[in-house]
Design an enzyme around this catalytic site. Structure first.
Site, mmCIF file in Angstrom:
data_model
loop_
_atom_site.group_PDB
_atom_site.id
_atom_site.type_symbol
_atom_site.label_atom_id
_atom_site.label_comp_id
_atom_site.label_asym_id
_atom_site.label_seq_id
_atom_site.Cartn_x
_atom_site.Cartn_y
_atom_site.Cartn_z
ATOM 1 N N LYS A 58 17.469 22.741 43.937
ATOM 2 C CA LYS A 58 18.722 22.042 44.559
ATOM 3 C C LYS A 58 19.635 21.978 43.922
ATOM 4 O O LYS A 58 21.290 22.683 44.425
ATOM 5 C CB LYS A 58 18.067 20.465 44.192
ATOM 6 C CG LYS A 58 17.478 19.958 44.789
ATOM 7 C CD LYS A 58 17.443 20.346 46.260
ATOM 8 C CE LYS A 58 15.284 19.422 46.822
ATOM 9 N NZ LYS A 58 15.790 21.024 47.875
ATOM 10 N N GLU B 57 22.585 13.479 39.191
ATOM 11 C CA GLU B 57 23.691 13.574 40.592
ATOM 12 C C GLU B 57 23.828 11.604 40.309
ATOM 13 O O GLU B 57 23.049 11.260 39.972
ATOM 14 C CB GLU B 57 22.746 13.906 41.410
ATOM 15 C CG GLU B 57 23.601 13.772 42.806
ATOM 16 C CD GLU B 57 22.635 14.132 43.904
ATOM 17 O OE1 GLU B 57 22.392 15.262 44.257
ATOM 18 O OE2 GLU B 57 21.677 13.413 44.594
ATOM 19 N N HIS C 73 12.791 6.355 49.605
ATOM 20 C CA HIS C 73 12.656 7.709 50.180
ATOM 21 C C HIS C 73 12.056 8.844 52.140
ATOM 22 O O HIS C 73 12.022 9.440 52.331
ATOM 23 C CB HIS C 73 12.764 8.712 49.408
ATOM 24 C CG HIS C 73 13.370 8.465 48.226
ATOM 25 N ND1 HIS C 73 14.590 8.395 48.345
ATOM 26 C CD2 HIS C 73 13.158 7.861 47.114
ATOM 27 C CE1 HIS C 73 15.653 7.707 47.258
ATOM 28 N NE2 HIS C 73 14.060 7.638 46.175
ATOM 29 N N ARG D 9 14.220 24.046 57.746
ATOM 30 C CA ARG D 9 12.929 23.389 58.732
ATOM 31 C C ARG D 9 13.260 22.590 59.883
ATOM 32 O O ARG D 9 14.196 22.084 59.241
ATOM 33 C CB ARG D 9 11.456 22.889 58.371
ATOM 34 C CG ARG D 9 11.926 21.653 57.803
ATOM 35 C CD ARG D 9 11.114 21.113 56.815
ATOM 36 N NE ARG D 9 10.918 19.578 55.738
ATOM 37 C CZ ARG D 9 12.075 18.979 55.807
ATOM 38 N NH1 ARG D 9 12.283 18.375 57.662
ATOM 39 N NH2 ARG D 9 12.137 18.359 55.123
#
Lengths: 173, 505
Positions: B119, B200, B235, B292
C-alpha cells in the site's frame, strides 16, 4: 393437536384445531388465528380473512425453516413438550454450532474448568469461534481432534460435575 | 500484438468461477474448472467444459496451491488462467508462475500486483500521478510517533501488505500509538508474513467510492465509471451501487480522471479498481488499487453495458480497449451480497445443505451464484451464496426491484443475511443516499438486531405447525436419512414424477 417449537431461546406452543373446509383454528401462545391452509405445488398457502400468503417450509431433522413472504424468515426447532419445558439446564456437552475444523484444543480430560473458559477453537469460513464451558465443571472427555473437521451438533467436549470442589483453590492447568 | 486464447483454466470456485466460465462460453473459449473434494458437485464444475480435481477441501491444499493450479493447466492443455477474486488472484507468485509456464495470466503482471499489494508503494504511485492520497506516513516505525501529529488524529495504523481491514488499529490519542503500532505489526506479521505498517488519517463520515479501470499495459487506460460501496460491515461490502448517488458531474469526472491517471502511470494491464475515500466536503483521496475483478463488478456492467470479464479476456489476448466514447452509463444498478451468515448470531458463518435455494432472476434483476438447491455449502470457503443485482431507470426503481427480489428469495438449510439485506434496501438513510462507511455498523445494525430478535411472527409458527399436520410423517424427504434429496415441503404428487405415467410403480 399441540406442537412445541423452539424459536431461538423461546419456547412457542401451537395448538391446531381442524375446522370445516380446510380451515384451522391455530393458537400460538394463546393468540388465535383462523387460517385456511392449502398446498400448491411445493408451497403451502395460508389464507386469513385479511388475505392469502405463500409460505415455504423445509425440514432438516428437527429444524424447520419457515419463510412467509414479506413477513417472516425464521428457523425453528421442533421439540417435545417435556424437553422444551426442562431445557434451561446447561448441557454437559460442548458442541460446535457450525461445521468446521478444530484449530485449537485447550483442555484435556480431568481439567477443571470455569464457566465461560474457552475449551476448543473451531474455524469455518475464515472465522474462528471459541467454544466455552457452559458451566463450571471437570472435563470428562475430549472428542475434539486437532486439525480434524467437525460436524455441527457433535459434542467436542463433555463435562462432568466437580464433586469435591474446594471453592478457594484456583483451577489447575 | 494479438495472441488468441483457446482454453482458459478458471482458478477459482463459486459464483465468480461460473461468471468467468459464462464469458468464456460467449467468446467460444473452452473453460476448465478446478475443484477441491468439497466442490466435486459444485455448479462451476458442471458448467465448465472440463474439470480437474486439485486436492482436498482446505484452500491451502487446493485453490491456493499454485503447483496444483499449474498442474491442472498443464493436464488440460489450457493456455490461459483466470484467477477470479480472492484466493491467489492478487498473488504475484501465481502471475509469475504462469509467465514461466507460458500461460497467459488474465490480470496485470506480477510487477503491478506486487506494487499495488504494498500500500505504501501504491500511495507513492498515486502521488506521482498527481492523485491525492489520504494524509499519512509510510516511514520507519521509530519516526511514526513524531509523524503522527502531522498526520492528525484520529488515525489508522494499517498493514502495508494487508487488506480487508485485518490488523487495522484506530488511534485517537498520541499516547495510544505505540501499542497500536505493535498490535498492528503483530497481526500483519501473522496474517500477511510482513510486519510493515503505515499511518493513515481516519476521515470520519467518509464514503467508499471506487472507479473501475481497464488498461492495455502500454500506457492506455480508460475508466468504466464509479461504484459506491459504503455499506460495509467490518470492511466487508454488503450493498454496492453505480453510479455513486449525489455526486456532481464535476466530481464524478474528476474521480474518473484520477483513476485513469493512476492506471496510465502504472502502465496498468487488464481490469483494476482504484478505491477512494470521499470526504463529506467533497474532497477525495486514493486509498488503494485492487488488481483483479471485483465481487461488485456487475453493477458497473449493468449501467455501462461493458462485460468486464469479456474485456479482461480480450485484453489478455492482445485486443484493443473499448472506446470510451461508446461507454454511456444509463440508469442505476444496485447489488446485494447474500451470505451464509446469521446476523443474529454475531454473523457466524453457516454451512450445510441447501434445502431450498430460490433466487430467481426477473426483469432487470440478475442473479450470480455458484449454488443450487440440494447442494452443500462447505465450511472451508467464504460465505458468499449469491449476488442479486437490480437495474432501474433511476436509483429508486433499482432499489425497489432489488427489494422485491430479496423478498421473493427463499433459502432454507442455512441461515442467511437475507433479513438484514431486506431491511437495508428499505432503510431511510440508505434510500436517501446518506451514506458513510460507518453507517451500517453504528446506525443501522444495532436497532435492526433488537428488532430482529423479537419472537417470530405467529403466522410463521402457525405455518410450521400446519406443515407438520398436512405433510404425513415419514413422507418428508428432508433430514439426514435421505441424503441427496431436498427436504422441501413438496407435494407428494409432484415428487412421483414420470413414474405415474408408466403405472409400473
Amino acid at each position: 393437536m399441540r406442537l412445541t417449537f423452539r424459536d431461538r431461546d423461546r419456547v412457542r406452543v401451537v395448538e391446531v384445531t381442524p375446522l370445516a373446509d380446510g380451515r384451522h383454528r391455530v393458537s400460538v401462545d394463546g393468540e388465535v388465528l383462523e387460517l385456511a391452509a392449502s398446498r400448491r405445488g411445493d408451497r403451502l398457502e395460508l389464507s386469513a380473512p385479511s388475505g392469502t400468503v405463500p409460505v415455504r417450509v423445509s425440514r432438516d431433522g428437527a429444524w424447520r425453516f419457515v419463510t412467509v413472504a414479506g413477513i417472516a424468515d425464521v428457523r425453528l426447532e421442533r421439540v417435545e413438550g417435556r424437553r422444551a419445558a426442562g431445557g434451561d439446564e446447561a448441557s454437559p456437552e460442548v458442541v460446535s454450532p457450525m461445521p468446521g475444523r478444530v484449530v485449537k484444543v485447550l483442555v484435556a480430560a480431568g481439567d477443571d474448568v470455569r464457566k465461560g473458559q474457552p475449551l476448543v477453537v473451531v474455524e469455518a469460513m475464515k472465522t474462528e469461534l471459541a467454544l466455552t464451558a457452559p458451566r463450571d465443571g471437570r472435563v470428562a472427555r475430549v472428542n475434539a481432534v486437532l486439525g480434524a473437521s467437525c460436524e455441527a451438533g457433535r459434542p467436542l467436549v463433555e463435562l462432568a460435575a466437580i464433586e469435591d470442589r474446594r471453592p478457594e483453590s484456583p483451577a489447575p492447568g | 500484438m494479438t495472441r488468441p486464447l483457446r482454453k482458459v483454466l478458471v482458478a477459482n470456485r463459486g459464483e465468480i468461477a461460473c461468471r468467468v466460465i459464462a464469458a468464456c462460453r460467449e467468446l467460444g473459449l473452452h473453460s476448465v474448472a478446478v475443484h477441491s473434494e468439497a466442490d466435486r458437485d459444485a455448479l462451476h464444475v458442471r458448467l465448465a467444459d472440463e474439470a480437474v480435481a486439485i486436492g482436498p477441501a482446505p484452500p491451502a491444499e487446493s485453490y491456493l496451491d499454485i503447483e496444483r493450479l499449474l498442474g491442472a493447466a498443464r493436464a488440460s492443455g489450457a493456455d490461459a488462467l483466470h484467477p477470479g477474486y480472492g484466493f491467489r488472484s492478487e498473488s504475484p507468485a501465481l502471475a509469475e508462475a504462469c509467465a514461466e509456464a507460458g500461460l497467459v495470466f488474465i490480470g496485470p503482471g506480477a510487477e503491478a500486483i506486487r506494487r499495488m499489494g504494498d500500500k505504501r508503494a501504491a500511495r507513492a504511485l498515486a502521488r506521482e500521478a498527481g492523485v491525492a492520497v489520504v494524509p499519512g506516513f509510510e516511514g520507519e516505525p521509530h519516526e511514526a510517533l513524531a509523524a503522527a501529529a502531522g498526520v492528525g488524529f484520529p488515525l489508522l495504523v494499517k498493514a502495508a501488505m494487508g487488506g480487508g481491514g485485518k490488523g487495522m488499529q484506530r488511534v485517537d490519542r498520541g499516547e495510544d500509538l505505540g501499542a497500536a503500532l505493535e498490535a498492528a505489526a503483530r497481526v500483519a506479521g501473522s496474517a500477511f508474513g510482513d510486519r510493515s505498517v503505515y499511518l493513515e488519517r481516519l476521515l470520519e463520515g467518509a464514503r467508499h467510492v471506487e472507479v473501475q479501470v481497464l488498461g492495455d499495459g502500454r500506457g492506455n487506460a480508460l475508466h468504466v465509471y464509479e461504484r459506491e460501496c459504503s455499506l460495509q460491515r467490518r470492511h466487508q461490502k454488503v450493498i454496492e451501487e453505480s453510479p455513486a448517488p449525489g455526486l456532481t458531474p464535476e466530481l464524478r469526472a474528476a474521480l474518473g480522471e484520477a483513476a485513469v491517471a493512476l492506471a496510465r502511470r502504472a502502465q496498468y494491464l487488464s481490469a483494476g479498481t482504484c478505491e477512494f475515500l470521499l470526504a463529506p466536503d467533497g474532497r477525495f483521496f486514493f486509498l488503494e488499487m485492487n488488481t483483479r475483478i471485483q465481487v461488485e463488478h456487475p453493477v458497473t456492467e449493468m449501467v455501462t453495458g461493458v462485460d468486464l470479464v469479456k474485456a479482461q479476456l480480450a485484453i489478455a489476448a492482445g485486443g484493443a480497449l473499448p472506446d470510451p466514447a461508446t461507454i454511456q452509463p444509463r440508469g442505476h444498478a444496485v447489488e446485494a451480497r447474500v451470505t451464509a451468515e446469521d446476523p443474529l448470531d454475531g454473523f457466524l458463518p453457516q454451512a450445510g445443505r441447501l434445502l431450498r435455494f430460490e433466487l430467481r432472476s426477473a426483469p432487470f434483476v440478475r442473479v450470480d451464484t455458484g449454488f443450487e438447491a440440494g447442494q452443500t455449502v462447505p465450511s472451508d470457503y467464504d460465505s458468499l451464496l449469491a449476488k442479486v443485482i437490480a437495474w432501474g431507470r433511476d436509483r429508486d426503481e433499482a432499489f425497489d426491484r432489488l427489494a422485491a427480489a430479496l423478498d421473493a428469495a427463499v433459502i432454507h438449510g442455512v441461515r442467511t443475511n437475507l433479513p438484514l439485506l431486506r431491511h437495508l434496501v428499505r432503510h431511510e438513510a440508505v434510500r436517501a443516499g446518506r451514506l458513510s462507511t460507518t453507517l451500517l455498523e453504528t446506525e443501522i445494525l444495532p436497532p435492526f438486531l433488537v428488532q430482529a430478535t423479537a419472537p417470530a411472527p405467529s403466522l410463521a409458527l402457525a405455518a410450521a405447525a400446519l406443515a407438520e399436520i398436512l405433510l404425513p410423517a415419514g413422507s418428508d424427504a428432508g433430514g439426514a436419512a435421505a441424503p441427496g434429496t431436498t427436504g422441501a415441503f413438496a407435494d407428494p404428487f409432484d415428487r412421483l414424477g414420470p413414474l405415474r405415467l408408466g403405472g409400473a410403480a
